[in-house]
Write a protein that holds these residues in place. Sequence first.
Motif: not given
Length: 416
Positions: A62-73, A154-162
Motif C-alpha cells: 500500500v505504501s509503495t502504491f501511494v508513493e507511486g501516485t505522488f512520484f508520477w502525478c 515503476a515508481n522509480f522511473y521518477v529518478l531517470p526523469v530527474l
Amino acid sequence: MDYIVKRRFNSKLTTGMVGIIICFAYALIYWPVWATVAKAFITATAAAGLQAVEPALAKNFVSTFVEGTFFWCSISAWVWQTLIFGNYGKYALTKKQPGAGIWYTFLSFVCGIAAYFILISFIGIWWKPFNLAIMFTPKNAAELHLALEGWEAANFYVLPVLIAQIPFVSLFQKKPWAGNLKPPLDGLAVMMMSTVFALLVWFAMFIPSFMNFQLGGHDIITQPMGSWPAVLAFCQGFILWFLIPAEGGEGYPYKLITGKQPWMGLIGVVGALILGGYLTPALYVALIHAFNINPGVNSYVTAASLELSVIVAMLCWHHLFDDYPGAEIVSSPAKRVAIRLVIWLGLGTVFGLTWLKVYKLLPFAGNDLGMGFPVMGVLAGQFALLMVFLYFNTFFDKWPLVYKEAVVRNDQGVSL
C-alpha cells in the motif's frame, strides 16, 4: 484587461520566509489527505491479494502504491510541464490566480496518470510485474509479490526523469531546439529526446535495482553500485551538481570553461557525474563516519538525505527567494553566485541535520498521526515538502503573496 504584478511585501526575503510558512503548513495538510485517498483506492482494488499476505507485506504494498501516485502525478509531471514545456497552457483558462494554478495542478495529475498508463501498460503486455491487472488487482500472494516489484520499479522511473531529462534543460538549455522551434514544439522535441535517455537509464540501472533475473539457474544481473542506498546517494549528488547552473548559478561553474552548446552541456554532464555522482557521496559518507551522524542508519541513506537537503535549500532559494541577492544588489555575477553557494550549503546543512532529527514527527514524512496513512520517509518526505515550494511558485505564481491587479484604462490610455 491589463494586469500589473504586485507584491504584498517589498522585500524578497520577507516574501520567501512567509512563503516557507505557507508551504510548510500546506504540506502538513495535503499529504494526509492524498495518502488516505490513495490508500483507500488500492485497498479496495487489491483487497484479495492484500488479504493473502502477511500484514507487513500488505502495508509495504500500500505504501509503495501511494508513493507511486505522488512520484508520477507530482514530481515527474512537474518536470515535464514546467522544465520541459515551460508551463505551456497554464493560463489557457484564466490568467488570474489561484484559478490558473488549480487548473494546472489538475493537468499535472492528468499528465502523470497518462504517462504512467502509456509507458507501463505497454511494457505490461509481456512483463507480468507491469501487467496492469496484476498491479492494481492482485488476486493472490504470488500476484501481489509480482505487483510489488512492478510498482517499485515503476515508481522509480521518477529518478531517470530527474537525472536524464532535467539536464537537457539545466545544462543543454534545450539546445538545439530552443530558438529554432516555437513552443510547445521545442518542448515536444526535448521531451522525445530526453525520454529515450530516461528509458535507457531506467532499464539499465533501476529495473535491476528491484528485480532479480536468472537464466539457467544463474543470476544475470548485479546490484547497481553495490546497493540501492548507494544508487540514491549517487542520484542526489548528480542532481545537485547539474541543477546549480540553472537554479541560481547563472551558468556556473561549467560556464567558466565554455558557454557554448553543446560543449557546456557535455562538460556539465561529465562534471556532475564526477563531482556530484561520485565525489560528493564519498565526501558525505566520510563526514558521516567521522562525526558519527545518524548512527545505526546506512551511511549512504544518510548521505542521500543530506545531499537532498542542499537541493531543497537551493530550489527553495530559487523559487521562493528569487535567487537573492539579484543584480540590483550585487553587480558581479561571480559574487552573486558565491553568496548563493554559501546560502545553499549553510541552509542546506542546517536543514539536513535538523531533518534527520525531526522527520519522524511530520505527517508527510514519518508520523501517520495514528490514522494509518502511509508516510514518505527520510528521503521522499523531503520531496513531499519540496514539491509544495515548486508548485507554489511555478503553478500558483506565489499567490497570494504575489498577485495581479487589473488595470482599467480610459480612452487616452491612462490608468484609472
